[in-house]
Design a protein around this motif. Structure first.
Motif, PDB file in Angstrom:
ATOM      1  N   PHE A 128      38.871  59.467  33.441  1.00  0.00           N
ATOM      2  CA  PHE A 128      38.080  58.251  33.515  1.00  0.00           C
ATOM      3  C   PHE A 128      36.770  58.457  32.768  1.00  0.00           C
ATOM      4  O   PHE A 128      36.352  59.586  32.494  1.00  0.00           O
ATOM      5  N   LEU A 129      36.127  57.341  32.460  1.00  0.00           N
ATOM      6  CA  LEU A 129      34.813  57.359  31.837  1.00  0.00           C
ATOM      7  C   LEU A 129      33.822  56.752  32.815  1.00  0.00           C
ATOM      8  O   LEU A 129      33.963  55.599  33.235  1.00  0.00           O
ATOM      9  N   LEU A 130      32.821  57.546  33.207  1.00  0.00           N
ATOM     10  CA  LEU A 130      31.785  57.087  34.129  1.00  0.00           C
ATOM     11  C   LEU A 130      30.657  56.469  33.319  1.00  0.00           C
ATOM     12  O   LEU A 130      30.058  57.117  32.462  1.00  0.00           O
ATOM     13  N   VAL A 131      30.378  55.195  33.598  1.00  0.00           N
ATOM     14  CA  VAL A 131      29.349  54.454  32.864  1.00  0.00           C
ATOM     15  C   VAL A 131      28.366  53.875  33.855  1.00  0.00           C
ATOM     16  O   VAL A 131      28.751  53.157  34.785  1.00  0.00           O
ATOM     17  N   THR A 132      27.072  54.189  33.693  1.00  0.00           N
ATOM     18  CA  THR A 132      26.042  53.636  34.573  1.00  0.00           C
ATOM     19  C   THR A 132      25.634  52.256  34.071  1.00  0.00           C
ATOM     20  O   THR A 132      26.173  51.755  33.083  1.00  0.00           O
ATOM     21  N   PHE A 133      24.643  51.662  34.747  1.00  0.00           N
ATOM     22  CA  PHE A 133      24.273  50.284  34.438  1.00  0.00           C
ATOM     23  C   PHE A 133      23.626  50.148  33.057  1.00  0.00           C
ATOM     24  O   PHE A 133      23.511  49.056  32.524  1.00  0.00           O
ATOM     25  N   GLY A 182      44.231  49.483  31.961  1.00  0.00           N
ATOM     26  CA  GLY A 182      42.969  49.089  31.357  1.00  0.00           C
ATOM     27  C   GLY A 182      42.281  50.264  30.703  1.00  0.00           C
ATOM     28  O   GLY A 182      42.883  51.310  30.439  1.00  0.00           O
ATOM     29  N   PRO A 183      40.987  50.130  30.452  1.00  0.00           N
ATOM     30  CA  PRO A 183      40.257  51.183  29.723  1.00  0.00           C
ATOM     31  C   PRO A 183      39.882  52.399  30.582  1.00  0.00           C
ATOM     32  O   PRO A 183      39.303  53.344  30.064  1.00  0.00           O
ATOM     33  N   HIS A 184      40.179  52.376  31.877  1.00  0.00           N
ATOM     34  CA  HIS A 184      39.845  53.486  32.783  1.00  0.00           C
ATOM     35  C   HIS A 184      38.347  53.789  32.798  1.00  0.00           C
ATOM     36  O   HIS A 184      37.926  54.945  32.794  1.00  0.00           O
ATOM     37  N   VAL A 185      37.552  52.720  32.798  1.00  0.00           N
ATOM     38  CA  VAL A 185      36.098  52.849  32.830  1.00  0.00           C
ATOM     39  C   VAL A 185      35.616  52.551  34.245  1.00  0.00           C
ATOM     40  O   VAL A 185      35.939  51.506  34.827  1.00  0.00           O
ATOM     41  N   LYS A 203      39.412  48.474  41.292  1.00  0.00           N
ATOM     42  CA  LYS A 203      39.348  47.406  40.291  1.00  0.00           C
ATOM     43  C   LYS A 203      40.226  47.695  39.084  1.00  0.00           C
ATOM     44  O   LYS A 203      40.528  46.784  38.305  1.00  0.00           O
ATOM     45  N   LEU A 204      40.618  48.960  38.928  1.00  0.00           N
ATOM     46  CA  LEU A 204      41.465  49.338  37.788  1.00  0.00           C
ATOM     47  C   LEU A 204      42.947  49.237  38.102  1.00  0.00           C
ATOM     48  O   LEU A 204      43.783  49.598  37.277  1.00  0.00           O
ATOM     49  N   SER A 205      43.276  48.745  39.294  1.00  0.00           N
ATOM     50  CA  SER A 205      44.680  48.648  39.685  1.00  0.00           C
ATOM     51  C   SER A 205      45.406  47.614  38.830  1.00  0.00           C
ATOM     52  O   SER A 205      44.868  46.537  38.518  1.00  0.00           O
ATOM     53  N   CYS A 206      46.653  47.937  38.458  1.00  0.00           N
ATOM     54  CA  CYS A 206      47.439  47.033  37.609  1.00  0.00           C
ATOM     55  C   CYS A 206      48.012  45.854  38.397  1.00  0.00           C
ATOM     56  O   CYS A 206      48.240  44.785  37.848  1.00  0.00           O
ATOM     57  N   SER A 207      48.292  46.068  39.675  1.00  0.00           N
ATOM     58  CA  SER A 207      48.925  45.013  40.473  1.00  0.00           C
ATOM     59  C   SER A 207      48.397  45.090  41.898  1.00  0.00           C
ATOM     60  O   SER A 207      47.303  45.588  42.139  1.00  0.00           O
ATOM     61  N   ASN A 208      49.207  44.586  42.829  1.00  0.00           N
ATOM     62  CA  ASN A 208      48.777  44.579  44.230  1.00  0.00           C
ATOM     63  C   ASN A 208      49.181  45.847  44.976  1.00  0.00           C
ATOM     64  O   ASN A 208      49.283  45.842  46.207  1.00  0.00           O
ATOM     65  N   ASP A 209      49.396  46.947  44.251  1.00  0.00           N
ATOM     66  CA  ASP A 209      49.800  48.173  44.941  1.00  0.00           C
ATOM     67  C   ASP A 209      48.624  48.901  45.585  1.00  0.00           C
ATOM     68  O   ASP A 209      48.762  50.022  46.068  1.00  0.00           O
ATOM     69  N   TYR A 210      47.433  48.236  45.579  1.00  0.00           N
ATOM     70  CA  TYR A 210      46.293  48.818  46.278  1.00  0.00           C
ATOM     71  C   TYR A 210      46.242  48.388  47.745  1.00  0.00           C
ATOM     72  O   TYR A 210      45.308  48.747  48.476  1.00  0.00           O
ATOM     73  N   ILE A 211      47.240  47.620  48.195  1.00  0.00           N
ATOM     74  CA  ILE A 211      47.268  47.144  49.581  1.00  0.00           C
ATOM     75  C   ILE A 211      47.241  48.307  50.586  1.00  0.00           C
ATOM     76  O   ILE A 211      46.516  48.247  51.587  1.00  0.00           O
ATOM     77  N   PRO A 212      48.010  49.405  50.370  1.00  0.00           N
ATOM     78  CA  PRO A 212      47.918  50.532  51.319  1.00  0.00           C
ATOM     79  C   PRO A 212      46.505  51.088  51.455  1.00  0.00           C
ATOM     80  O   PRO A 212      46.075  51.446  52.549  1.00  0.00           O
ATOM     81  N   GLU A 213      45.763  51.141  50.342  1.00  0.00           N
ATOM     82  CA  GLU A 213      44.383  51.639  50.407  1.00  0.00           C
ATOM     83  C   GLU A 213      43.504  50.698  51.215  1.00  0.00           C
ATOM     84  O   GLU A 213      42.635  51.140  51.978  1.00  0.00           O
TER      85      GLU A 213
END
Length: 359
Positions: free
Chosen positions: A10-15, A168-171, A184-194
Motif C-alpha cells: 500500500f501507499l500511505l498518503v497524509t493530508f 483500486g490504487p491501494h492508496v 474503503k479499498l474493498s472491491c465488493s461487499n465482502d467487508y461485511i464480516p469485518e
C-alpha cells in the motif's frame, strides 16, 4: 485470503503532499514520541525501583505505561521515517502486522483501564479487604486477561480485514494502516464480516465503559459519605488521574470512530486520528505524575539518584585523574586496564556512600 499473494503493498498518503509540511509533521511526531517515551519509561522505572509503589495500583500503572509505549511505537516511528525519507510505501505483511499490533494495543488498553477501575473500586469501597481481594495472583490474572482479550481482538480484526479483496490504487490516506481506510479499498461487499467483528468489539468496549462507569458511581457515592475532608481528598487524588485517563482515551476513540465517513481525506480526519493514536500515550504519564504525590515523589527520587550517582562518579574520577597521565590508556575500553585496585576501591567507596544516602 487469496489476494495476499497478488498484492505488493500500500501507499500511505497524509493530508498534504508538500515535502516541507511532511518534515514539519515528522518533527512534531518526533517530539510527541520522545515525550511519550520519556514519560512512560520514567513511570516504569519509578514503579519498579521504589518499594513504596509496590502496590496493585502502581502495578497496573506500570503495565499501562508499557502498553502506551507499544501503542505509540506501533505507528509513529515508521511514520517519522517515511516522512523524513519521503517514502510512503508499506508492504502487505508489514501492514498486516501493524494492524494486528495496533488493534491489540487498543483493545488491551480498554481492558486494562477496566481492570484498573475495579482496583480503585475495591480500594475505596472495601479498604479493609483490599489486600485480600487484590492480591498478587489477582493482579497478575487481571493483566493477563487484558492482554489475552487484546490478542483475541487483534486476531479477529486482522483476519476479517485482510480476508477481503482490495482493488483500486491501494492508496491509504493516513499515516499508518488504518482499518477504516483499508475497508474503503474493498472491491465488493465482502467487508461485511469485518463490520460484524467491529460491531462485536464495539459492544465489548461499551460493556467495559459501563463497568468503569458503575465502578466510579460506587466510588463517588462512597467518597461523598466519608466524614473526613482529608480522607475525601486522598481518595479523589488516587482516583481522578485514572478517571482523566479513561475520559481522554474513550473520548478520543469516540471522536474518531463515530465521525461521518468522507470520500476525500481532510485535515480534520488526520487530526482526529492523531488525537486518539498519539495524545493518550503522550499525556497519560503527565496526568498520573501531576496529580499523584506518591508518583511525583518517586520520580523525584529516581532523578535525584541519577544526579547523585553522576556527581559522585565525577568526584571520584577527579581524585583518580591527577594520578593518571592524560595520554596514557585513557581510551581503553576495559576500566581495569588503566585503573589500579586503589582507584577501583575509591569508586566502590563512593558507590557505598550513594547507597547509604538512598537509605
Amino acid at each position: 485470503m487469496t489476494n495476499l499473494t497478488t498484492m505488493g503493498g500500500f501507499l500511505l498518503v497524509t493530508f498534504s503532499g508538500n515535502p516541507e509540511i511532511e518534515i514539519l509533521q515528522a518533527s512534531l511526531f518526533l517530539v510527541f514520541y520522545l515525550v511519550a517515551f520519556t514519560g512512560n519509561m520514567l513511570i516504569i522505572t519509578a514503579t519498579s525501583i521504589d518499594r513504596s509503589l509496590h502496590s496493585p495500583m502502581y502495578f497496573f500503572l506500570k503495565h499501562l505505561s508499557v502498553l502506551d509505549l507499544c501503542f505509540i511505537t506501533t505507528t509513529v516511528p515508521r511514520s517519522i521515517c517515511h516522512s523524513f525519507m519521503h517514502r510512503g510505501t508499506i508492504s502487505l505483511w508489514e501492514c498486516i502486522l501493524q494492524c494486528f499490533a495496533f488493534t491489540v494495543c487498543c483493545s488491551t488498553e480498554m481492558a486494562m483501564l477496566t481492570v484498573m477501575s475495579h482496583d480503585r473500586y475495591v480500594a475505596i469501597c472495601f479498604p479493609l479487604r483490599y489486600e485480600i481481594i487484590m492480591d498478587t495472583s489477582t493482579c497478575v490474572h487481571g493483566v493477563l486477561a487484558a492482554w489475552i482479550s487484546g490478542l483475541i481482538s487483534g486476531v479477529m480484526h486482522t483476519a476479517a480485514t485482510f480476508s477481503i479483496h482490495f482493488c483500486g490504487p491501494h492508496v491509504i490516506h493516513q499515516f499508518f494502516c488504518d482499518i477504516p481506510q483499508l475497508l474503503k479499498l474493498s472491491c465488493s461487499n465482502d467487508y461485511i464480516p469485518e463490520l460484524g467483528v467491529s460491531a462485536f468489539l464495539s459492544v465489548v468496549a461499551f460493556l467495559c465503559s459501563i463497568s468503569i462507569g458503575l465502578s466510579y458511581t460506587h466510588i463517588f457515592s462512597t467518597v461523598i459519605r466519608m466524614p473526613s475532608a482529608e480522607g475525601r481528598a486522598k481518595a479523589f487524588s488516587t482516583c481522578l488521574p485514572h478517571l482523566c485517563v479513561v475520559i481522554l482515551y474513550i473520548s478520543t476513540g469516540i471522536f474518531e470512530f463515530l465521525r461521518p465517513p468522507s470520500d476525500s481525506p481532510t485535515v480534520l480526519d488526520f487530526l482526529l486520528t492523531v488525537l486518539y493514536t498519539i495524545v493518550p500515550p503522550t499525556f497519560n504519564p503527565m496526568i498520573y505524575s501531576l496529580r499523584n504525590k506518591a508518583m511525583k515523589t518517586a520520580l523525584r527520587k529516581v532523578l535525584n539518584k541519577e544526579k547523585k550517582r553522576n556527581a559522585l562518579f565525577f568526584k571520584a574520577w577527579k581524585i583518580i585523574w591527577p594520578k593518571k597521565g592524560r595520554d596514557e590508556g585513557l581510551l581503553a575500553t576495559n576500566t581495569s586496564s588503566y585503573l589500579s585496585k586503589e582507584d577501583i576501591r575509591v569508586l566502590e567507596m563512593h558507590e557505598e556512600m550513594l547507597a547509604m544516602m538512598d537509605h
